[in-house]
Design a protein around this motif. Structure first.
Motif, PDB file in Angstrom:
ATOM      1  N   VAL A  86      90.805  66.748  74.888  1.00 35.84           N
ATOM      2  CA  VAL A  86      89.392  66.443  75.376  1.00 35.84           C
ATOM      3  C   VAL A  86      89.059  64.995  74.882  1.00 35.84           C
ATOM      4  N   PHE A  87      89.181  64.086  75.907  1.00 34.72           N
ATOM      5  CA  PHE A  87      88.858  62.782  75.452  1.00 34.72           C
ATOM      6  C   PHE A  87      87.959  61.894  76.444  1.00 34.72           C
ATOM      7  N   ASN A  88      87.779  60.817  76.666  1.00 27.66           N
ATOM      8  CA  ASN A  88      87.270  59.927  77.620  1.00 27.66           C
ATOM      9  C   ASN A  88      86.206  60.525  78.403  1.00 27.66           C
ATOM     10  N   SER A  89      85.226  60.923  77.849  1.00 30.47           N
ATOM     11  CA  SER A  89      84.131  61.698  78.425  1.00 30.47           C
ATOM     12  C   SER A  89      82.634  61.001  78.389  1.00 30.47           C
ATOM     13  N   PHE A  95      83.050  65.918  80.971  1.00 26.89           N
ATOM     14  CA  PHE A  95      84.102  65.957  79.911  1.00 26.89           C
ATOM     15  C   PHE A  95      85.570  65.874  80.888  1.00 26.89           C
ATOM     16  N   ARG A  96      86.243  64.955  80.193  1.00 27.57           N
ATOM     17  CA  ARG A  96      87.564  64.872  80.716  1.00 27.57           C
ATOM     18  C   ARG A  96      88.680  65.812  79.886  1.00 27.57           C
ATOM     19  N   SER A  97      89.055  66.875  80.370  1.00 28.05           N
ATOM     20  CA  SER A  97      90.190  67.618  79.463  1.00 28.05           C
ATOM     21  C   SER A  97      91.485  67.643  80.466  1.00 28.05           C
ATOM     22  N   GLY A 136      90.914  64.519  88.114  1.00 25.16           N
ATOM     23  CA  GLY A 136      90.806  63.322  88.014  1.00 25.16           C
ATOM     24  C   GLY A 136      90.244  63.147  86.472  1.00 25.16           C
ATOM     25  N   TYR A 137      89.985  61.918  86.196  1.00 23.62           N
ATOM     26  CA  TYR A 137      89.862  61.575  85.022  1.00 23.62           C
ATOM     27  C   TYR A 137      88.892  60.289  84.738  1.00 23.62           C
ATOM     28  N   ASP A 138      88.425  60.019  83.179  1.00 25.19           N
ATOM     29  CA  ASP A 138      87.428  59.288  82.869  1.00 25.19           C
ATOM     30  C   ASP A 138      86.127  59.032  83.309  1.00 25.19           C
ATOM     31  N   PRO A 139      85.402  60.198  83.623  1.00 23.58           N
ATOM     32  CA  PRO A 139      84.243  60.202  84.064  1.00 23.58           C
ATOM     33  C   PRO A 139      83.152  59.325  83.552  1.00 23.58           C
ATOM     34  N   THR A 167      95.839  41.505  78.314  1.00 22.78           N
ATOM     35  CA  THR A 167      96.427  42.276  79.355  1.00 22.78           C
ATOM     36  C   THR A 167      95.623  42.926  80.348  1.00 22.78           C
ATOM     37  N   LYS A 168      94.637  43.526  80.006  1.00 25.55           N
ATOM     38  CA  LYS A 168      93.628  43.970  81.085  1.00 25.55           C
ATOM     39  C   LYS A 168      92.215  44.219  80.350  1.00 25.55           C
ATOM     40  N   VAL A 169      91.193  44.266  81.153  1.00 31.49           N
ATOM     41  CA  VAL A 169      89.861  44.739  80.754  1.00 31.49           C
ATOM     42  C   VAL A 169      89.173  45.588  81.788  1.00 31.49           C
ATOM     43  N   ILE A 174      97.303  48.448  73.220  1.00 30.02           N
ATOM     44  CA  ILE A 174      96.259  48.845  72.135  1.00 30.02           C
ATOM     45  C   ILE A 174      94.864  48.469  73.047  1.00 30.02           C
ATOM     46  N   TYR A 175      94.286  49.656  72.704  1.00 31.46           N
ATOM     47  CA  TYR A 175      92.805  49.776  73.671  1.00 31.46           C
ATOM     48  C   TYR A 175      91.863  49.513  72.429  1.00 31.46           C
ATOM     49  N   ASN A 176      91.243  48.304  72.669  1.00 33.34           N
ATOM     50  CA  ASN A 176      89.778  47.902  71.563  1.00 33.34           C
ATOM     51  C   ASN A 176      88.709  48.090  72.559  1.00 33.34           C
ATOM     52  N   ASP A 220      98.071  61.814  71.798  1.00 36.16           N
ATOM     53  CA  ASP A 220      99.015  61.903  72.699  1.00 36.16           C
ATOM     54  C   ASP A 220      99.421  60.367  73.052  1.00 36.16           C
ATOM     55  N   VAL A 221      98.457  59.303  73.085  1.00 36.49           N
ATOM     56  CA  VAL A 221      98.640  57.810  73.201  1.00 36.49           C
ATOM     57  C   VAL A 221      98.034  57.227  72.123  1.00 36.49           C
ATOM     58  N   PRO A 222      98.844  56.910  71.236  1.00 39.45           N
ATOM     59  CA  PRO A 222      98.365  56.341  69.961  1.00 39.45           C
ATOM     60  C   PRO A 222      97.574  54.908  70.374  1.00 39.45           C
ATOM     61  N   ASN A 223      96.897  54.434  69.389  1.00 41.88           N
ATOM     62  CA  ASN A 223      96.057  53.232  69.381  1.00 41.88           C
ATOM     63  C   ASN A 223      95.142  53.000  70.646  1.00 41.88           C
ATOM     64  N   VAL A 224      94.277  54.058  70.836  1.00 41.50           N
ATOM     65  CA  VAL A 224      93.313  54.130  72.001  1.00 41.50           C
ATOM     66  C   VAL A 224      92.159  54.289  71.527  1.00 41.50           C
ATOM     67  N   CYS A 225      90.958  53.496  71.563  1.00 35.48           N
ATOM     68  CA  CYS A 225      89.616  53.475  71.632  1.00 35.48           C
ATOM     69  C   CYS A 225      89.139  53.183  73.089  1.00 35.48           C
ATOM     70  N   PHE A 226      88.469  54.309  73.760  1.00 31.93           N
ATOM     71  CA  PHE A 226      88.257  54.225  75.176  1.00 31.93           C
ATOM     72  C   PHE A 226      86.724  54.648  75.441  1.00 31.93           C
ATOM     73  N   PRO A 227      85.820  53.608  75.363  1.00 32.43           N
ATOM     74  CA  PRO A 227      84.255  54.198  75.410  1.00 32.43           C
ATOM     75  C   PRO A 227      84.142  54.525  76.901  1.00 32.43           C
ATOM     76  N   ALA A 240      92.803  57.865  70.924  1.00 32.12           N
ATOM     77  CA  ALA A 240      94.230  58.154  71.222  1.00 32.12           C
ATOM     78  C   ALA A 240      94.440  59.240  72.426  1.00 32.12           C
ATOM     79  N   ASP A 241      93.727  59.341  73.539  1.00 32.19           N
ATOM     80  CA  ASP A 241      93.705  60.138  74.597  1.00 32.19           C
ATOM     81  C   ASP A 241      93.873  61.731  74.081  1.00 32.19           C
ATOM     82  N   THR A 242      93.383  61.932  73.023  1.00 29.29           N
ATOM     83  CA  THR A 242      93.474  63.308  72.618  1.00 29.29           C
ATOM     84  C   THR A 242      91.858  63.972  72.194  1.00 29.29           C
TER      85      THR A 242
HETATM   86  C1  BMA Z   1      94.271  54.158  81.109  1.00 33.39           C
HETATM   87  C2  BMA Z   1      93.676  55.396  81.420  1.00 33.39           C
HETATM   88  C3  BMA Z   1      92.624  56.199  80.412  1.00 33.39           C
HETATM   89  C4  BMA Z   1      93.610  55.894  79.149  1.00 33.39           C
HETATM   90  C5  BMA Z   1      94.389  54.920  78.890  1.00 33.39           C
HETATM   91  C6  BMA Z   1      95.300  54.762  77.776  1.00 33.39           C
HETATM   92  O1  BMA Z   1      94.922  53.748  82.113  1.00 33.39           O
HETATM   93  O2  BMA Z   1      94.454  56.301  81.932  1.00 33.39           O
HETATM   94  O3  BMA Z   1      92.446  57.386  80.732  1.00 33.39           O
HETATM   95  O4  BMA Z   1      92.570  56.433  78.005  1.00 33.39           O
HETATM   96  O5  BMA Z   1      95.101  54.509  79.947  1.00 33.39           O
HETATM   97  O6  BMA Z   1      96.377  55.617  77.802  1.00 33.39           O
END
Ligand code: BMA
Length: 327
Positions: free
Chosen positions: A43-46, A59-61, A104-107, A211-213, A241-243, A277-284, A303-305
């Motif tokens: 459960v993450f990115n919610s 919530f994304r699960s 889907g994801y990232d609401p 890389t991207k924003v 790495i997601y900052n 599941d995906v290390p090094n991620v902070c996704f607000p 960490a997508d977790t």
């Molecule tokens: C992005 C999305 C997010 C995820 C991120 C890191 O492309 O899929 O949901 O948190 O990658 O894996």
């Protein structure tokens, strides 16, 4: 200064003694465990919002077949969440018929006038790739599906909390059908939440986010513009790495970046941000704000977790962005 409502029950902890960071973490993170509902792998990115003296959220699960779905949840204090076990259902606004589940994801959730809008990355075979799904609700119980906002491929659709010059405004991030090694934030406008146009470029990748924003929470209206918290991504030999980053946009022409903070404001460095599941991620994906005290609580996927919580103070953050401006 935040332009908005008071929120006296915003979750809050003072900056810990000895910490100099502009954003600091809740000391009991993560606030939502990866197995918070029976079907969950994670459960993450919610996204959360205040409602009637308490809090609700979408919530994304990801399930144990690694499919992403959206779920409703509620909380008395915005820290302890009860998430419904069944996937959110969507309805046709004209016929009242169920048109399927919110897959889907990232609401993101945004209250505009009398409606709560949910925007998310709707990734289905039938859309031929990821794009921005849109739904709305008056009561946070029944959600009506609107047409997708954009053509594929697109992610990170984030609404502004009010119309600007008569139009709804949404950030988005045109992408590809995979893990997208590029990406800028754009903004589009609509008179009716259906027809989107008058597109503008907003933010490009640079510095630590080379890389991207992508847009993060709903932008926060402050006296001198819009405070934007975003995710910025760099790529190393071990992956992305997601900052978290921050910028201030012009109030009337929000595609104009007035200030952009050169350093990141939060970087994955705790166990729950670096292992998962995906290390090094902070996704607000959301903030709660109290206009009276200037407190901001930031909700982010780690960490997508799991879901984690961090805090900052608006005046300090604005000063920090200006002091470190790189526009
Ligand atoms: C992005 C999305 C997010 C995820 C991120 C890191 O492309 O899929 O949901 O948190 O990658 O894996």
């Amino acid at each position: 200064m935040i332009i908005g409502e008071k929120l006296p029950n915003i979750p809050w902890q003072d900056r810990p003694a000895g910490c100099n960071d502009i954003v600091w973490r809740y000391d009991a993170n993560p606030i939502i465990d990866r197995h918070a509902i029976p079907s969950a792998n994670s459960v993450f990115n919610s996204a959360v919002v205040a409602k009637d003296g308490a809090f609700v959220g979408v919530f994304r699960s990801d399930d144990k077949a690694m499919k992403s779905h959206l779920f409703l949840g509620k909380s008395p204090d915005a820290i302890h969440w009860e998430i419904e076990p069944d996937i959110l259902k969507l309805y046709d606004e004209k016929t009242g018929e169920c048109v399927g589940t919110a897959d889907g994801y990232d609401p993101r959730v945004c209250l505009i006038e009398d409606k709560y809008y949910v925007t998310w990355c709707a990734q289905f075979e039938k859309y031929k790739g990821p794009t921005i799904g849109v739904a709305y609700s008056y009561d946070f119980k029944t959600f009506y599906r609107l047409p997708n906002a954009f053509l594929p491929y697109n992610r990170n659709g984030v609404m502004f909390p009010r119309k600007i010059n008569g139009n709804f405004v949404m950030f988005s991030r045109p992408s590809d059908n995979g893990h997208t090694p590029f990406g800028d934030v754009y903004l589009s406008q609509s008179p009716d939440m259906i027809h989107w146009g008058e597109h503008h470029h907003v933010l490009e990748p640079r510095d630590w986010a080379w890389t991207k924003v992508g847009a993060g929470p709903i932008p926060i209206e402050i006296d001198e513009g819009w405070l934007m918290i975003f995710h910025g991504v760099g790529q190393t030999c071990n992956g992305m790495i997601y900052n978290m980053g921050a910028a201030i946009l012009d109030k009337e022409e929000p595609w104009k970046v007035k200030y952009r903070c050169y350093p990141y404001i939060l970087h994955p460095e705790t166990m729950y941000e670096c292992v998962g599941d995906v290390p090094n991620v902070c996704f607000p994906c959301a903030t709660l704000c109290d206009a009276e005290t200037g407190r901001i609580a930031i909700y982010y996927g780690a960490a997508d977790t799991v879901v984690a919580l961090a805090f900052t103070q608006v005046d300090e953050l604005v000063e920090y962005i200006k002091k470190n401006n790189c526009v």
